[in-house]
Structures are given as structure tokens and as C-alpha cells.
Design an enzyme around this catalytic site. Structure first.
Site, short mmCIF file in Angstrom:
data_model
loop_
_atom_site.label_atom_id
_atom_site.label_comp_id
_atom_site.label_asym_id
_atom_site.label_seq_id
_atom_site.Cartn_x
_atom_site.Cartn_y
_atom_site.Cartn_z
N LYS A 13 0.83 -1.22 0.00
CA LYS A 13 0.00 0.00 0.00
C LYS A 13 0.86 1.27 0.00
O LYS A 13 0.61 2.19 -0.75
CB LYS A 13 -0.93 0.04 1.22
CG LYS A 13 -2.01 -0.99 1.23
CD LYS A 13 -3.07 -0.71 2.28
CE LYS A 13 -2.53 -0.63 3.70
NZ LYS A 13 -1.92 -1.90 4.19
N ARG A 88 -9.62 2.07 8.96
CA ARG A 88 -9.30 0.68 9.30
C ARG A 88 -10.41 0.04 10.12
O ARG A 88 -10.35 -1.16 10.39
CB ARG A 88 -8.03 0.65 10.14
CG ARG A 88 -6.75 0.37 9.36
CD ARG A 88 -5.61 0.50 10.33
NE ARG A 88 -4.48 -0.32 10.04
CZ ARG A 88 -3.34 0.14 9.52
NH1 ARG A 88 -3.23 1.39 9.15
NH2 ARG A 88 -2.32 -0.66 9.34
N ARG A 123 11.25 -6.00 4.92
CA ARG A 123 10.99 -4.59 4.60
C ARG A 123 11.87 -3.65 5.41
O ARG A 123 12.12 -3.86 6.59
CB ARG A 123 9.51 -4.32 4.92
CG ARG A 123 9.08 -2.92 4.64
CD ARG A 123 7.60 -2.84 4.49
NE ARG A 123 6.88 -2.84 5.75
CZ ARG A 123 5.59 -2.55 5.83
NH1 ARG A 123 4.88 -2.30 4.75
NH2 ARG A 123 4.99 -2.57 7.01
N ARG A 156 11.17 -1.78 10.98
CA ARG A 156 10.12 -1.48 11.96
C ARG A 156 10.01 -2.61 12.97
O ARG A 156 9.99 -3.77 12.59
CB ARG A 156 8.78 -1.29 11.23
CG ARG A 156 8.71 0.00 10.49
CD ARG A 156 7.50 0.06 9.56
NE ARG A 156 6.24 -0.38 10.16
CZ ARG A 156 5.06 -0.27 9.53
NH1 ARG A 156 4.99 0.26 8.33
NH2 ARG A 156 3.97 -0.70 10.11
N ARG A 167 -0.66 -8.39 13.73
CA ARG A 167 -1.20 -7.38 12.81
C ARG A 167 -2.14 -8.01 11.78
O ARG A 167 -3.17 -7.43 11.45
CB ARG A 167 -0.05 -6.65 12.11
CG ARG A 167 0.70 -5.75 13.08
CD ARG A 167 1.99 -5.24 12.49
NE ARG A 167 1.79 -4.30 11.42
CZ ARG A 167 2.68 -4.09 10.45
NH1 ARG A 167 3.80 -4.78 10.42
NH2 ARG A 167 2.44 -3.19 9.53
P1 AMP Z 1 0.76 1.00 8.87
O1 AMP Z 1 2.03 1.73 8.60
O2 AMP Z 1 -0.40 1.52 8.07
O3 AMP Z 1 0.91 -0.49 8.79
O4 AMP Z 1 0.40 1.32 10.41
C1 AMP Z 1 1.25 0.93 11.46
C2 AMP Z 1 0.50 0.90 12.77
O5 AMP Z 1 -0.05 2.20 13.04
C3 AMP Z 1 -0.70 -0.03 12.81
O6 AMP Z 1 -0.32 -1.37 13.11
C4 AMP Z 1 -1.52 0.61 13.93
O7 AMP Z 1 -0.95 0.34 15.20
C5 AMP Z 1 -1.31 2.10 13.69
N1 AMP Z 1 -2.33 2.66 12.76
C6 AMP Z 1 -2.10 3.21 11.54
N2 AMP Z 1 -3.23 3.64 10.99
C7 AMP Z 1 -4.23 3.34 11.86
C8 AMP Z 1 -5.64 3.51 11.85
N3 AMP Z 1 -6.27 4.07 10.81
N4 AMP Z 1 -6.35 3.09 12.94
C9 AMP Z 1 -5.72 2.53 14.00
N5 AMP Z 1 -4.40 2.32 14.07
C10 AMP Z 1 -3.65 2.73 13.02
#
Ligand code: AMP
Length: 224
Positions: A13, A88, A123, A156, A167
Site C-alpha cells: 500500500k 481501518r 521490509r 520497523r 497485525r
Molecule cells: P501501517 O504503517 O499503516 O501499517 O500502520 C502501522 C501501525 O499504526 C498499525 O499497526 C496501527 O498500530 C497504527 N495505525 C495506523 N493507521 C491506523 C488507523 N487508521 N487506525 C488505528 N491504528 C492505526
């Protein structure tokens, strides 16, 4: 043009969001990037979300709403934007609706689970820009260094094997139901939902997305 990119972690994404943002000249709004930036800066929000993100859980709706509300006030959002990693949860969809934010396209990127796990464990990211690399499939020119800024890349903590599992489970429980919701919206002609095969090289995935977005054929009801 307002777009949502949907799909579990590791389907690409972030990479596709950067390409779409550049190709269609709209900002990429990634809640994950914003949260990581808050952590890197040591802000109050960063301190609140650090442990939750390390565990692989979702952060509170309140925090996400605050980040999105602030971000959408920027002048660069007037002509549209691309959400990456938001919404989400159903509650985040309700937040958009409450604020009369109409979405034009929802793009779901699909990749088999074994491939996701291999992608996430290899990654590496550049935190400030959100640029994404992979140690085998898309390595930086110099190991561990961002090609553009020459700053160090990060593995990360939530891309480590134990957290990847959490996740993916959280995604299935809380975010997958959004797919059905958007399919219904598509059927009602409220927006266009389509899926893309993310198990191809980055350019091929982008070409598919670009083609669908440029077609802008809102009367086409097939999304598969
Ligand atoms: P991502 O980089 O999109 O995978 O986001 C990393 C982490 O940020 C996720 O595993 C959540 O802990 C938090 N996070 C990001 N976006 C959201 C969202 N829209 N709602 C809740 N938690 C989020």
C-alpha cells in the site's frame, strides 16, 4: 479525486500510495507514517501510541480522528487525496461520513499470506518520507541507507515475526469487514471499488491501478 487504499499490512500500500500520489498529483495521507513521525519526534501522541504500535494493535479512534482532522485542513487536500492505512475500522468510516467526506475510489490490493510474511520481514523503511525498500526485492543502492536522503533505514519493530501475526489477525477482525461495506457502496454506485493483484512487480501493480483510475468508468459494476 479521493481514494482509499485497502489491504493487509505488507501488500504494498505504501509504495503504491506514493506512486499514485505522484501520478495523480494528490497528497498521500498515511496514518501509519504520521504516527511513526510522532514517535520519532517524541510528541505526546507519539508517547501514547508507541507501545500499542509495537504490539501490532490499532491505536485509539480519538488519536486517528485528531490526526486526520488536522491533516485535511491543509491547503494541499483541496483537489483530493489518497488515504493509506485509513479507514481501518467501521467507526473510522462513520467518522468520514459524519464529516461529509465522500470517497470516489476504494482500491483493495490482494497478496497471498505467505508472500505478505516474507515481504514484511524483509521490509526496510525511511521514516521521514515513508519510502519503502525490501532487502531482496527492492534493495537500496547502499545497504541500510535511503537512496535519496542518504539517511539510515529502519526495520520497523512491528515488522518482526511475532508482531506480524498479531497485525494480520487484527486486520482480519477489524478491517476486513470494511471490504464488504465498500462492495455494497459500489453496488449502490456511491463509489467505485476494485481489486488489484498485488502479487506482481511494483510497476505492473501501479499500471493496473492507473488504468482503472483513468478509465473513471463509474457505470461499470464489476470490481473483480
Ligand atoms: P501501517 O504503517 O499503516 O501499517 O500502520 C502501522 C501501525 O499504526 C498499525 O499497526 C496501527 O498500530 C497504527 N495505525 C495506523 N493507521 C491506523 C488507523 N487508521 N487506525 C488505528 N491504528 C492505526
Amino acid at each position: 479525486m479521493r481514494i482509499i487504499l485497502l489491504g493487509p499490512p505488507g501488500v504494498g500500500k505504501g509504495t503504491q500510495a506514493s506512486l499514485i500520489a505522484k501520478g495523480f498529483n494528490i497528497p498521500k495521507i498515511s496514518t501509519g507514517d504520521m504516527l511513526r513521525d510522532a514517535i520519532a519526534k517524541g510528541s505526546a501522541i507519539g508517547k501514547k501510541v508507541h507501545d500499542i504500535m509495537e504490539r501490532g494493535d490499532y491505536v485509539s479512534e480519538e488519536i486517528i480522528e485528531e490526526l486526520i482532522t488536522k491533516r485535511l485542513k491543509s491547503g494541499d487536500c483541496k483537489e483530493g487525496y489518497l488515504f493509506d492505512g485509513f479507514p481501518r475500522t467501521m467507526s473510522q468510516i462513520k467518522f468520514l461520513e459524519k464529516n461529509d467526506i465522500h470517497i470516489d475510489y476504494v482500491i483493495e490490493i490482494k497478496v497471498p499470506e505467505e508472500e505478505i510474511i516474507s515481504r514484511l520481514s524483509g521490509r526496510r523503511i525511511h521514516i521521514k518520507s515513508g519510502r519503502v525498500y525490501h532487502i531482496k526485492n527492492n534493495p537500496p543502492k547502499v545497504d541500510g541507507i535511503d537512496d535519496i536522503t542518504k539517511e539510515p533505514l529502519t526495520h520497523r519493530n512491528d515488522d518482526k515475526p511475532e508482531t506480524i501475526k498479531t497485525r494480520l489477525t487484527v486486520y482480519k477482525q477489524q478491517t476486513e469487514p470494511l471490504v464488504d461495506y465498500y462492495k455494497q457502496q459500489h453496488a449502490m454506485n456511491t463509489l467505485t471499488y476494485f481489486t488489484v493483484d498485488g502479487n506482481q512487480d511494483t510497476e505492473a501493480v501501479y499500471k493496473d491501478i492507473e488504468h482503472r483510475l483513468k478509465a473513471r468508468n463509474k457505470t461499470n459494476t464489476s470490481y473483480l
